[in-house]
Scaffold this motif. Structure first.
Motif, PDB file in Angstrom:
ATOM      1  N   LEU A 138     101.214  -0.086  32.502  1.00 52.63           N
ATOM      2  CA  LEU A 138     101.083   0.259  31.094  1.00 52.63           C
ATOM      3  C   LEU A 138     100.206  -0.653  30.227  1.00 52.63           C
ATOM      4  O   LEU A 138     100.532  -1.916  30.233  1.00 52.63           O
ATOM      5  CB  LEU A 138     102.559   0.385  30.468  1.00 52.63           C
ATOM      6  CG  LEU A 138     102.640   1.024  29.051  1.00 52.63           C
ATOM      7  CD1 LEU A 138     102.296   2.268  28.868  1.00 52.63           C
ATOM      8  CD2 LEU A 138     104.142   0.614  28.457  1.00 52.63           C
ATOM      9  N   GLN A 139      99.160  -0.226  29.529  1.00 53.80           N
ATOM     10  CA  GLN A 139      98.259  -1.117  29.129  1.00 53.80           C
ATOM     11  C   GLN A 139      98.913  -1.738  27.593  1.00 53.80           C
ATOM     12  O   GLN A 139      99.767  -1.372  27.154  1.00 53.80           O
ATOM     13  CB  GLN A 139      96.992  -0.203  28.711  1.00 53.80           C
ATOM     14  CG  GLN A 139      96.100   0.329  29.704  1.00 53.80           C
ATOM     15  CD  GLN A 139      95.630  -0.944  30.773  1.00 53.80           C
ATOM     16  OE1 GLN A 139      95.350  -1.966  30.265  1.00 53.80           O
ATOM     17  NE2 GLN A 139      95.700  -0.701  32.013  1.00 53.80           N
ATOM     18  N   ARG A 140      98.329  -2.721  27.494  1.00 55.21           N
ATOM     19  CA  ARG A 140      98.876  -3.666  26.406  1.00 55.21           C
ATOM     20  C   ARG A 140      98.902  -2.839  25.173  1.00 55.21           C
ATOM     21  O   ARG A 140     100.020  -3.000  24.508  1.00 55.21           O
ATOM     22  CB  ARG A 140      97.824  -4.866  26.011  1.00 55.21           C
ATOM     23  CG  ARG A 140      98.496  -5.875  24.971  1.00 55.21           C
ATOM     24  CD  ARG A 140      97.455  -7.040  24.854  1.00 55.21           C
ATOM     25  NE  ARG A 140      98.175  -7.961  23.891  1.00 55.21           N
ATOM     26  CZ  ARG A 140      98.127  -7.768  22.328  1.00 55.21           C
ATOM     27  NH1 ARG A 140      97.677  -6.755  21.982  1.00 55.21           N
ATOM     28  NH2 ARG A 140      98.806  -8.548  21.719  1.00 55.21           N
ATOM     29  N   ASP A 141      97.904  -2.353  24.724  1.00 52.02           N
ATOM     30  CA  ASP A 141      98.097  -1.429  23.421  1.00 52.02           C
ATOM     31  C   ASP A 141      99.307  -0.389  23.442  1.00 52.02           C
ATOM     32  O   ASP A 141      99.878  -0.067  22.494  1.00 52.02           O
ATOM     33  CB  ASP A 141      96.744  -0.727  23.174  1.00 52.02           C
ATOM     34  CG  ASP A 141      95.857  -1.838  22.658  1.00 52.02           C
ATOM     35  OD1 ASP A 141      95.967  -2.955  22.423  1.00 52.02           O
ATOM     36  OD2 ASP A 141      94.725  -1.427  22.696  1.00 52.02           O
ATOM     37  N   ASP A 142      99.272   0.256  24.464  1.00 51.12           N
ATOM     38  CA  ASP A 142     100.338   1.204  24.778  1.00 51.12           C
ATOM     39  C   ASP A 142     101.696   0.645  24.760  1.00 51.12           C
ATOM     40  O   ASP A 142     102.544   1.200  24.144  1.00 51.12           O
ATOM     41  CB  ASP A 142     100.074   1.985  25.984  1.00 51.12           C
ATOM     42  CG  ASP A 142      98.837   3.103  26.048  1.00 51.12           C
ATOM     43  OD1 ASP A 142      98.699   3.539  24.931  1.00 51.12           O
ATOM     44  OD2 ASP A 142      98.345   3.093  27.027  1.00 51.12           O
ATOM     45  N   PHE A 143     101.804  -0.448  25.455  1.00 48.18           N
ATOM     46  CA  PHE A 143     103.066  -0.946  25.525  1.00 48.18           C
ATOM     47  C   PHE A 143     103.462  -1.473  23.839  1.00 48.18           C
ATOM     48  O   PHE A 143     104.538  -1.409  23.608  1.00 48.18           O
ATOM     49  CB  PHE A 143     103.067  -2.360  26.377  1.00 48.18           C
ATOM     50  CG  PHE A 143     104.270  -3.191  26.395  1.00 48.18           C
ATOM     51  CD1 PHE A 143     105.406  -2.692  26.771  1.00 48.18           C
ATOM     52  CD2 PHE A 143     104.282  -4.687  26.098  1.00 48.18           C
ATOM     53  CE1 PHE A 143     106.631  -3.397  27.004  1.00 48.18           C
ATOM     54  CE2 PHE A 143     105.399  -5.403  26.290  1.00 48.18           C
ATOM     55  CZ  PHE A 143     106.548  -4.840  26.689  1.00 48.18           C
ATOM     56  N   GLN A 188     107.271  -0.561  19.053  1.00 46.94           N
ATOM     57  CA  GLN A 188     107.137  -0.303  17.642  1.00 46.94           C
ATOM     58  C   GLN A 188     107.827   1.355  17.454  1.00 46.94           C
ATOM     59  O   GLN A 188     108.529   1.076  16.253  1.00 46.94           O
ATOM     60  CB  GLN A 188     105.642  -0.282  16.905  1.00 46.94           C
ATOM     61  CG  GLN A 188     105.103  -1.818  17.054  1.00 46.94           C
ATOM     62  CD  GLN A 188     103.405  -1.661  16.372  1.00 46.94           C
ATOM     63  OE1 GLN A 188     102.999  -0.542  16.568  1.00 46.94           O
ATOM     64  NE2 GLN A 188     103.128  -2.776  16.144  1.00 46.94           N
ATOM     65  N   ARG A 189     107.663   1.868  18.147  1.00 45.28           N
ATOM     66  CA  ARG A 189     108.070   3.270  18.111  1.00 45.28           C
ATOM     67  C   ARG A 189     109.842   3.317  18.524  1.00 45.28           C
ATOM     68  O   ARG A 189     110.553   4.118  18.052  1.00 45.28           O
ATOM     69  CB  ARG A 189     107.246   4.271  19.039  1.00 45.28           C
ATOM     70  CG  ARG A 189     105.957   4.737  18.575  1.00 45.28           C
ATOM     71  CD  ARG A 189     105.358   5.568  19.673  1.00 45.28           C
ATOM     72  NE  ARG A 189     104.001   5.975  19.118  1.00 45.28           N
ATOM     73  CZ  ARG A 189     103.543   7.156  18.760  1.00 45.28           C
ATOM     74  NH1 ARG A 189     104.640   8.081  18.374  1.00 45.28           N
ATOM     75  NH2 ARG A 189     102.569   7.325  18.176  1.00 45.28           N
ATOM     76  N   MET A 196     114.256   0.183  23.194  1.00 40.55           N
ATOM     77  CA  MET A 196     113.252  -0.719  24.253  1.00 40.55           C
ATOM     78  C   MET A 196     112.952  -2.265  23.641  1.00 40.55           C
ATOM     79  O   MET A 196     112.878  -3.031  24.365  1.00 40.55           O
ATOM     80  CB  MET A 196     111.762  -0.053  24.295  1.00 40.55           C
ATOM     81  CG  MET A 196     110.902  -0.407  25.282  1.00 40.55           C
ATOM     82  SD  MET A 196     109.560   0.608  25.659  1.00 40.55           S
ATOM     83  CE  MET A 196     108.339  -0.597  26.222  1.00 40.55           C
ATOM     84  N   ALA A 197     112.427  -2.308  22.363  1.00 41.35           N
ATOM     85  CA  ALA A 197     112.418  -3.600  21.756  1.00 41.35           C
ATOM     86  C   ALA A 197     113.612  -4.390  21.995  1.00 41.35           C
ATOM     87  O   ALA A 197     113.477  -5.800  22.147  1.00 41.35           O
ATOM     88  CB  ALA A 197     111.909  -3.643  20.339  1.00 41.35           C
ATOM     89  N   ILE A 198     114.701  -4.138  21.557  1.00 36.05           N
ATOM     90  CA  ILE A 198     116.021  -4.871  21.859  1.00 36.05           C
ATOM     91  C   ILE A 198     116.074  -5.371  23.340  1.00 36.05           C
ATOM     92  O   ILE A 198     116.438  -6.232  23.602  1.00 36.05           O
ATOM     93  CB  ILE A 198     117.174  -3.740  21.417  1.00 36.05           C
ATOM     94  CG1 ILE A 198     117.116  -3.779  19.681  1.00 36.05           C
ATOM     95  CG2 ILE A 198     118.500  -4.565  21.664  1.00 36.05           C
ATOM     96  CD1 ILE A 198     118.034  -2.868  19.310  1.00 36.05           C
ATOM     97  N   GLU A 199     115.973  -4.340  24.153  1.00 36.45           N
ATOM     98  CA  GLU A 199     116.106  -4.673  25.309  1.00 36.45           C
ATOM     99  C   GLU A 199     115.090  -5.740  25.967  1.00 36.45           C
ATOM    100  O   GLU A 199     115.302  -6.768  26.732  1.00 36.45           O
ATOM    101  CB  GLU A 199     115.942  -3.490  26.437  1.00 36.45           C
ATOM    102  CG  GLU A 199     116.209  -3.561  28.035  1.00 36.45           C
ATOM    103  CD  GLU A 199     117.680  -4.112  27.994  1.00 36.45           C
ATOM    104  OE1 GLU A 199     118.150  -4.867  28.638  1.00 36.45           O
ATOM    105  OE2 GLU A 199     118.753  -3.510  27.072  1.00 36.45           O
ATOM    106  N   LEU A 200     113.635  -5.672  25.420  1.00 38.01           N
ATOM    107  CA  LEU A 200     112.866  -6.728  25.887  1.00 38.01           C
ATOM    108  C   LEU A 200     113.251  -7.998  25.248  1.00 38.01           C
ATOM    109  O   LEU A 200     113.352  -9.186  25.976  1.00 38.01           O
ATOM    110  CB  LEU A 200     111.652  -6.399  25.209  1.00 38.01           C
ATOM    111  CG  LEU A 200     110.519  -7.456  25.421  1.00 38.01           C
ATOM    112  CD1 LEU A 200     109.800  -7.585  26.770  1.00 38.01           C
ATOM    113  CD2 LEU A 200     109.251  -7.034  24.575  1.00 38.01           C
TER     114      LEU A 200
END
Length: 531
Positions: free
Chosen positions: A177-182, A187-188, A192-196
């Protein structure tokens, strides 16, 4: 490996594996070739040809390597089984899958180089990779990653170059998964942000733990019980006794949340904080600090006893709450005890899963014991998920401190104690699956192969065991095949695993050729991969 000819000849798809001899048509002349590889970026393989009368060591044509065929559902399934993406909904996973690229790497091929820009996140879909770092001209292996593990997320967030190289040990499929997509995905999707954030928090905790362990060699053994009256106190105090007497190390035993349970029925002065047992270990009776939150009390307690003792044996009652999780984060070994009943085995399996969610399996060992503590349990069947099965011992006295200064330990119980102590240093498991057929479905005697594998593993890891099992696997040529297998297993220190895993993989590849197998299985820390 899938590919297409990238030379001026007409493009067509061929199939082959690196190092494999393949026949190709070039005009009217058949050409034998061997799949090789070239560099990074656009990845190509060269075809070297052998004509009928002489060897021609030149490139006949070039092969562009294509990603292995994989549909969207395969990608979604792999994403859902990873920590980072596992909490996303089906629709969210579908959106992520649309941005995923699939890449395949040969053994020994570098996936990312130390010092390169962090341009993508990688998820291992199949195979084993090694994370290697070069510092002061010395290369060290930091970790091994398998299916479900991710790498590259930290470098993307910090916008820093890669801190280590990642190298394929087997044939490896990765989702990219490319950086910009990640960043856009983070942000969406809040989940996923919480799990990270959780993953990064675990990285920080483990880094701090390693730093503290470098200056503190205290080892923590945690005992969990799926039911009452299973003898966990007896087992725990015997472990403390043998660690103290046989190894000459300062050792303490304690119980949570009721530290006084181990001394029930005895006249113990109020205010006593330590009971000194006649066999050389202490029983800790923590006092006060009730005004502090439970997790804070647990953290302070651990810090105190780690500064005082070399070995800590702790029995924890009840479910795995936030206090138990604190202890699990610091444990070197977790011993789970369960009765031999059908419900006991189900509870043991559940407890194993819950524990492994909260530990790093290459740093913390899990040892499971079935205890037939009642006479009625003698004839109940055993369970393959347990490491030890303790028989009913009618003559073994209950735990009585003053009356057991020199009690003789029954042989079956001593065997369990010895195995627990041996596994304390060996927190990593590695297993080789030996088939009993060749060429897919031809029965053959593979006992000599089994014995060779046991000798190989024992020589490198200090010992090996073998058990028989039934396995089912899918052959591209023959479909589903059901056969008996041998599982040769060893337990290892992290240092020994890092040192010998390359040799184990090479050994399996040689067995694969010798037994004429399409693939063979390797299990490392309860994660299975195909070679």
């Amino acid at each position: 490996m899938w590919g297409k000819i990238a030379s001026p000849w007409p493009k067509k798809k061929e199939r082959g594996t690196k190092g494999e001899n393949c026949w190709f048509s070039h005009g009217k002349r058949p050409v034998q070739g061997e799949v090789g590889r070239m560099g990074e970026g656009p990845r190509f393989a060269e075809k070297y040809c052998t004509f009928s009368r002489f060897f021609c060591p030149r490139v006949l044509f070039v092969f562009e390597i294509l990603p292995p065929p994989m549909d969207q559902q395969d990608i979604i399934r792999s994403l859902s089984q990873s920590d980072l993406f596992g909490r996303l909904s089906e629709e969210e996973l579908r959106q992520v899958a649309k941005r995923i690229k699939v890449r395949q790497f040969f053994p020994d091929e570098v996936i990312v180089w130390q010092g390169q820009p962090s341009t993508a996140l990688f998820l291992v879909q199949q195979g084993i990779v090694a994370v290697k770092r070069i510092l002061r001209d010395r290369e060290s292996i930091l970790a091994y990653l398998m299916a479900g593990n991710t790498f590259g997320e930290v470098g993307i967030l910090e916008n820093q170059p890669r801190s280590a190289s990642v190298v394929a040990l087997t044939e490896v499929d990765v989702l990219v998964l490319q950086r910009d997509d990640f960043v856009d995905m983070l942000q969406r999707h809040a989940s996923m942000a919480i799990e990270l954030a959780r993953i990064l928090g675990r990285y920080l905790i483990r880094a701090n733990r390693r730093l503290s362990q470098e200056s503190n060699d205290a080892r923590l053994i945690l005992l969990l019980s799926t039911a009452g009256n299973l003898g966990a106190t007896s087992l725990g105090t015997l472990l403390a006794e043998q660690l103290s007497m046989l190894r000459g190390k300062s050792t303490v035993y304690l119980e949570h949340p009721d530290p006084w349970r181990a001394l029930n029925g005895f006249q113990v002065p109020k205010g006593l904080t330590v009971y000194h047992h006649g066999n050389g270990f202490d029983i800790l009776l923590p006092q006060g600090d009730n005004y502090l939150p439970p997790v804070t009390r647990a953290t302070l307690l651990l810090e105190k006893i780690q500064d005082t003792y070399d070995n800590i044996v702790m029995k924890v009652d009840g479910e795995i709450d936030e206090v138990a999780e604190t202890f699990l984060e610091h444990a070197n070994q977790v011993i789970i005890m369960a009765p031999a009943t059908r419900k006991g085995v189900r509870d043991l399996e559940f407890m194993q899963r819950e524990v492994r969610k909260r530990i790093r399996t290459d740093e913390t060992g899990v040892f499971s014991v079935i205890n037939r503590s009642k006479e009625a349990h003698q004839e109940l069947p055993g369970s393959e998920i347990a490491d030890a099965d303790l028989p009913y011992l009618p003559d073994f006295p209950a735990f009585v401190l003053p009356q057991r200064p020199n009690a003789e330990v029954p042989a079956p119980l001593q065997e369990v104690l010895d195995r627990c102590l041996e596994r304390l240093e060996r927190t990593n498991s590695i297993g080789i699956f030996i088939p009993t057929t060749t060429k897919g479905n031809r029965k053959t005697n593979t006992e000599p192969i089994r014995d060779k594998a046991m000798a190989f593993m024992a020589e490198r890891f200090g010992g090996a065991t073998c058990k028989s099992a039934e396995g089912v696997w899918h052959s591209e040529e023959l479909g589903l095949i059901d056969e008996a297998i041998y599982i040769v297993q060893s337990y290892s220190t992290r240092e020994a695993l890092n040192h010998y895993l390359d040799e184990v993989i090479l050994f399996i590849k040689n067995l694969k050729r010798e037994l004429d197998q399409e693939a063979m299985a390797l299990e490392v820390n309860n994660k299975l991969t195909l070679i």
